[in-house]
Write a protein that holds these residues in place. Structure first.
Motif, PDB file in Angstrom:
ATOM      1  N   VAL A 134     -13.313 -11.078   7.018  1.00 45.03           N
ATOM      2  CA  VAL A 134     -12.082 -11.469   6.326  1.00 45.03           C
ATOM      3  C   VAL A 134     -11.477 -12.688   7.029  1.00 45.03           C
ATOM      4  O   VAL A 134     -11.804 -12.980   8.181  1.00 45.03           O
ATOM      5  N   LYS A 135     -10.584 -13.344   6.343  1.00 47.81           N
ATOM      6  CA  LYS A 135      -9.903 -14.484   6.951  1.00 47.81           C
ATOM      7  C   LYS A 135      -8.742 -13.952   7.791  1.00 47.81           C
ATOM      8  O   LYS A 135      -7.925 -13.160   7.303  1.00 47.81           O
ATOM      9  N   GLY A 136      -8.687 -14.355   9.056  1.00 44.85           N
ATOM     10  CA  GLY A 136      -7.636 -13.876   9.941  1.00 44.85           C
ATOM     11  C   GLY A 136      -6.293 -14.523   9.634  1.00 44.85           C
ATOM     12  O   GLY A 136      -6.214 -15.529   8.939  1.00 44.85           O
ATOM     13  N   GLY A 137      -5.257 -13.910  10.156  1.00 42.31           N
ATOM     14  CA  GLY A 137      -3.924 -14.507  10.040  1.00 42.31           C
ATOM     15  C   GLY A 137      -2.972 -13.746   9.155  1.00 42.31           C
ATOM     16  O   GLY A 137      -1.771 -13.986   9.192  1.00 42.31           O
ATOM     17  N   SER A 138      -3.484 -12.801   8.352  1.00 41.36           N
ATOM     18  CA  SER A 138      -2.598 -12.042   7.462  1.00 41.36           C
ATOM     19  C   SER A 138      -2.339 -10.653   8.026  1.00 41.36           C
ATOM     20  O   SER A 138      -3.023 -10.198   8.942  1.00 41.36           O
ATOM     21  N   LYS A 139      -1.377  -9.972   7.427  1.00 41.92           N
ATOM     22  CA  LYS A 139      -1.081  -8.600   7.840  1.00 41.92           C
ATOM     23  C   LYS A 139      -2.228  -7.690   7.395  1.00 41.92           C
ATOM     24  O   LYS A 139      -2.842  -7.912   6.351  1.00 41.92           O
ATOM     25  N   LEU A 140      -2.462  -6.649   8.186  1.00 40.35           N
ATOM     26  CA  LEU A 140      -3.572  -5.737   7.919  1.00 40.35           C
ATOM     27  C   LEU A 140      -3.449  -5.097   6.536  1.00 40.35           C
ATOM     28  O   LEU A 140      -4.451  -4.940   5.822  1.00 40.35           O
ATOM     29  N   LEU A 141      -2.222  -4.739   6.131  1.00 39.00           N
ATOM     30  CA  LEU A 141      -2.024  -4.092   4.826  1.00 39.00           C
ATOM     31  C   LEU A 141      -2.531  -4.983   3.689  1.00 39.00           C
ATOM     32  O   LEU A 141      -3.268  -4.526   2.800  1.00 39.00           O
ATOM     33  N   GLY A 142      -2.159  -6.256   3.727  1.00 43.52           N
ATOM     34  CA  GLY A 142      -2.581  -7.195   2.692  1.00 43.52           C
ATOM     35  C   GLY A 142      -4.057  -7.510   2.777  1.00 43.52           C
ATOM     36  O   GLY A 142      -4.738  -7.660   1.751  1.00 43.52           O
ATOM     37  N   THR A 143      -4.562  -7.601   4.021  1.00 43.52           N
ATOM     38  CA  THR A 143      -5.986  -7.884   4.214  1.00 43.52           C
ATOM     39  C   THR A 143      -6.830  -6.771   3.612  1.00 43.52           C
ATOM     40  O   THR A 143      -7.833  -7.019   2.939  1.00 43.52           O
ATOM     41  N   LEU A 144      -6.402  -5.515   3.847  1.00 41.63           N
ATOM     42  CA  LEU A 144      -7.131  -4.378   3.283  1.00 41.63           C
ATOM     43  C   LEU A 144      -7.032  -4.390   1.755  1.00 41.63           C
ATOM     44  O   LEU A 144      -8.012  -4.117   1.057  1.00 41.63           O
ATOM     45  N   ALA A 145      -5.850  -4.704   1.238  1.00 43.38           N
ATOM     46  CA  ALA A 145      -5.673  -4.736  -0.223  1.00 43.38           C
ATOM     47  C   ALA A 145      -6.600  -5.776  -0.846  1.00 43.38           C
ATOM     48  O   ALA A 145      -7.165  -5.553  -1.917  1.00 43.38           O
ATOM     49  N   ASP A 146      -6.760  -6.909  -0.154  1.00 44.97           N
ATOM     50  CA  ASP A 146      -7.678  -7.942  -0.657  1.00 44.97           C
ATOM     51  C   ASP A 146      -9.114  -7.434  -0.750  1.00 44.97           C
ATOM     52  O   ASP A 146      -9.924  -7.959  -1.515  1.00 44.97           O
ATOM     53  N   GLN A 147      -9.416  -6.420   0.087  1.00 44.19           N
ATOM     54  CA  GLN A 147     -10.756  -5.825   0.058  1.00 44.19           C
ATOM     55  C   GLN A 147     -10.825  -4.626  -0.887  1.00 44.19           C
ATOM     56  O   GLN A 147     -11.828  -3.887  -0.898  1.00 44.19           O
ATOM     57  N   GLY A 148      -9.735  -4.392  -1.615  1.00 44.00           N
ATOM     58  CA  GLY A 148      -9.716  -3.265  -2.557  1.00 44.00           C
ATOM     59  C   GLY A 148      -9.445  -1.932  -1.896  1.00 44.00           C
ATOM     60  O   GLY A 148      -9.739  -0.876  -2.447  1.00 44.00           O
ATOM     61  N   ILE A 149      -8.864  -1.984  -0.682  1.00 46.31           N
ATOM     62  CA  ILE A 149      -8.517  -0.737   0.021  1.00 46.31           C
ATOM     63  C   ILE A 149      -7.000  -0.689   0.137  1.00 46.31           C
ATOM     64  O   ILE A 149      -6.385  -1.564   0.758  1.00 46.31           O
ATOM     65  N   PHE A 150      -6.407   0.323  -0.478  1.00 43.77           N
ATOM     66  CA  PHE A 150      -4.944   0.380  -0.578  1.00 43.77           C
ATOM     67  C   PHE A 150      -4.399   1.537   0.250  1.00 43.77           C
ATOM     68  O   PHE A 150      -4.661   2.705  -0.046  1.00 43.77           O
ATOM     69  N   LEU A 151      -3.655   1.202   1.299  1.00 42.14           N
ATOM     70  CA  LEU A 151      -2.976   2.248   2.068  1.00 42.14           C
ATOM     71  C   LEU A 151      -1.676   2.583   1.347  1.00 42.14           C
ATOM     72  O   LEU A 151      -1.081   1.718   0.702  1.00 42.14           O
ATOM     73  N   PRO A 152      -1.201   3.837   1.471  1.00 47.07           N
ATOM     74  CA  PRO A 152       0.070   4.179   0.832  1.00 47.07           C
ATOM     75  C   PRO A 152       1.180   3.285   1.358  1.00 47.07           C
ATOM     76  O   PRO A 152       1.224   2.963   2.545  1.00 47.07           O
ATOM     77  N   SER A 153       2.043   2.849   0.484  1.00 44.80           N
ATOM     78  CA  SER A 153       3.191   2.039   0.894  1.00 44.80           C
ATOM     79  C   SER A 153       4.284   2.212  -0.146  1.00 44.80           C
ATOM     80  O   SER A 153       4.045   1.998  -1.334  1.00 44.80           O
ATOM     81  N   ALA A 154       5.463   2.621   0.308  1.00 42.73           N
ATOM     82  CA  ALA A 154       6.558   2.840  -0.636  1.00 42.73           C
ATOM     83  C   ALA A 154       7.550   1.676  -0.637  1.00 42.73           C
ATOM     84  O   ALA A 154       8.480   1.656  -1.437  1.00 42.73           O
ATOM     85  N   CYS A 155       7.341   0.698   0.282  1.00 46.24           N
ATOM     86  CA  CYS A 155       8.321  -0.388   0.361  1.00 46.24           C
ATOM     87  C   CYS A 155       7.680  -1.744   0.088  1.00 46.24           C
ATOM     88  O   CYS A 155       8.345  -2.773   0.199  1.00 46.24           O
ATOM     89  N   GLY A 156       6.410  -1.723  -0.235  1.00 48.67           N
ATOM     90  CA  GLY A 156       5.743  -2.977  -0.554  1.00 48.67           C
ATOM     91  C   GLY A 156       5.431  -3.827   0.671  1.00 48.67           C
ATOM     92  O   GLY A 156       5.305  -5.046   0.556  1.00 48.67           O
ATOM     93  N   GLY A 157       5.345  -3.188   1.841  1.00 45.85           N
ATOM     94  CA  GLY A 157       4.924  -3.904   3.044  1.00 45.85           C
ATOM     95  C   GLY A 157       6.042  -4.569   3.822  1.00 45.85           C
ATOM     96  O   GLY A 157       5.802  -5.539   4.557  1.00 45.85           O
ATOM     97  N   ARG A 158       7.258  -4.057   3.693  1.00 45.92           N
ATOM     98  CA  ARG A 158       8.377  -4.655   4.430  1.00 45.92           C
ATOM     99  C   ARG A 158       8.757  -3.881   5.696  1.00 45.92           C
ATOM    100  O   ARG A 158       9.795  -4.119   6.296  1.00 45.92           O
TER     101      ARG A 158
END
Lengths: 375, 154
Positions: free
Chosen positions: A50-74
């Motif tokens: 993956v390309k470095g520099g982003s938050k892990l939550l977004g990086t995983l989402a880009d790979q189609g892996i979604f961790l639970p999040s109720a606040c949208g990553g804030r």
């Protein structure tokens, strides 16, 4: 006084310096914050570049892996926990309030706070691989009360979503008004898992709430909306114990899904169920006919509605009481103490805590009380 | 009022997306110092005390929580609804974390809600009490001094 040409020259000079500084900042940023490609190892089984520099939550989402999040990553819900197996630096002050001592020791992190700067290994529950992002179409919106809407979404063709009654989805709404980025919040499914092409949610308008305001004021039939699903482990346990279910307001959603699922599987009448549902006034109640029909059809299904303060002119046949007071009273008068029981709760933390206290007083143990907390 | 370094830092946290999606300023484009100064003047004009308002809001929050997710009538004077949301957020002044919730208060007349409606949360009470910040004009959680006076009976 300076001649105009001198002022113009000064303005040009300042402008030039500003542009030069902006270019320098951009160049420095691209050098300092350019982490290049990094290796992401998930559960020791899946390795991706993956390309470095982003938050892990977004990086995983880009790979189609979604961790639970109720606040949208804030960093304000604490839901996107995952164990990090490599060194990504100490816990941030924004993570610590959401983590237990054990989680801190095990290097559990909030994925929305951890930046992917170098090769990283993480451990996540296997079931998270089943979570998908679905572009749904709003099929219908129905006002159930003055502040609760039933939102029915059509799933995209071929999405093949499989979920368990009691689970939830994260609804993502686009930027609107003064809100510059998409926002996401978690809502329980109200639909039965057997309905393969639709999802239903019961969404209560929260004053000042970003997603609920959008849903109630702006969302309309035909709109596209993203749902990340299925998430959560709230579900009915496959036993013969009596189910004591408490969920008022929009907390009915998982129970609507659970009862519809049990009925579709032909098991709704096979165990004792008490469902406690209530509101402040009569106008807060909904789906009453459906619940009364279930109670009439299935001898072991007991529907107990409650109203705490009937409004002026409203007719309420029972004694006005809060849901938990009715729960306490029914434990004394109706629910046999010797009966094996499981508690199923959905609602605000205060309501859940009060319900659990009553259940404990009536011989139920915490390991048999399951809940889906709003908070 | 001068924009101190502390106010400049807070102002940066008030914009949409920094702490909350919507931010805290609504459509208000004034510097934070001016917003605070204007509201301090309005508080004085309405004869409001920062401590008394904060205490009354805290009282209504506690009473509203007894509704356990449903509205309650408090002293026959107010209808209070407390909705608890998941998580917490930081104060823009970076001096505390506060549970996310949404408290709605309206005055009652003959059992029916009338007049202005206050919408606030625990962070709003803290910012009012400690920083004299009521949020910008147009913000969903803005506490207008006149509405505070009308609803809280102060």
């Amino acid at each position: 006084m300076f001649p105009l040409s001198t002022l113009a020259a000064q303005a040009l000079l300042i402008g030039g310096v500003s542009v030069l500084m902006a270019v320098m900042i951009s160049v420095i940023d691209s050098i300092v914050n350019n982490y290049g490609d990094v290796q992401l190892d998930i559960n020791g089984k899946k390795q991706v570049t993956v390309k470095g520099g982003s938050k892990l939550l977004g990086t995983l989402a880009d790979q189609g892996i979604f961790l639970p999040s109720a606040c949208g990553g804030r960093g304000s819900c604490g839901a996107c926990k995952c164990q990090v197996k490599s060194d990504v630096g100490p816990h941030l002050p924004t993570e610590v309030p959401y983590l237990t001592q054990q989680e801190l020791r095990e290097n559990v992190r909030l994925a929305c706070q951890v930046k992917v700067k170098a090769d990283i290994g993480i451990q996540i529950p296997e079931e998270l691989f089943n979570i998908k992002k679905l572009s749904c179409t709003v099929e219908s919106m129905t006002n159930l009360t003055y502040d609760i809407k039933e939102v029915r979404l059509k799933l995209p063709e071929g999405s093949d979503l499989t979920y368990t009654a009691g689970q939830y989805g994260q609804i993502e709404v686009p930027a609107y008004g003064g809100i510059r980025e998409p926002s996401a919040r978690a809502y329980s499914f109200a639909s039965a898992p057997q309905e393969k092409d639709t999802l239903e949610f019961l969404i209560r308008l929260v004053p000042g709430g970003t997603v609920t305001t959008y849903v109630h004021k702006f969302l309309k039939v035909g709109d596209k909306i993203n749902v990340v699903a299925p998430v959560g482990d709230f579900r009915v346990h496959d036993t013969q114990a009596a189910m004591i279910c408490v969920g008022g307001g929009s907390g009915m959603a998982p129970f609507r899904s659970i009862f519809r699922d049990m009925e579709a599987r032909g098991v709704l009448g096979e165990r004792d169920i008490w469902y406690f549902f209530g509101g402040h006034s009569v106008k807060d109640l909904y789906f009453m006919d459906w619940l009364k029909e279930l109670a009439a059809k299935y001898e072991r299904f007991h529907f107990i509605p409650a109203v705490s303060e009937p409004g002026p002119g409203e007719v309420w046949e029972g004694k006005p009481a809060r849901l938990i007071d009715v729960l306490a009273e029914r434990f004394k008068t109706e629910i046999p103490r010797e009966l094996a029981k499981e508690g199923y709760l959905c609602g605000s933390p205060g309501m859940l805590d009060a319900s659990m206290e009553i259940m404990r007083k009536n011989g139920m143990t915490d390991d048999k009380i399951y809940f889906d907390k709003f908070a | 009022m001068k924009m101190t370094e502390q106010l400049k830092k807070a102002q940066a946290n008030l914009v949409p997306g920094a702490i909350v999606e919507e931010g805290f300023l609504g459509h208000d484009r004034r510097p934070l110092a001016d917003i605070i100064q204007h509201d301090e003047e309005a508080f004085a004009e309405h004869g409001l005390s920062w401590d008394a308002v904060a205490e009354r809001l805290k009282y209504l929050l506690v009473e509203g929580e007894k509704g356990l997710g449903e509205p309650v009538t408090v002293e026959g004077k107010w209808r209070v609804f407390v909705y608890e949301a998941r998580g917490q957020f930081a104060c823009p002044w970076e001096d505390g974390l506060f549970h996310k919730d949404s408290v709605t208060v309206q005055r009652l007349e003959n059992g029916k809600p009338v007049g202005d409606r206050l919408v606030f949360n625990q962070l709003c009470i803290h910012m009012l009490e400690k920083h004299h910040f009521l949020e910008g004009l147009g913000s969903s959680f803005r506490l207008h001094p006149a509405a505070l006076r009308n609803v809280l009976n102060l």
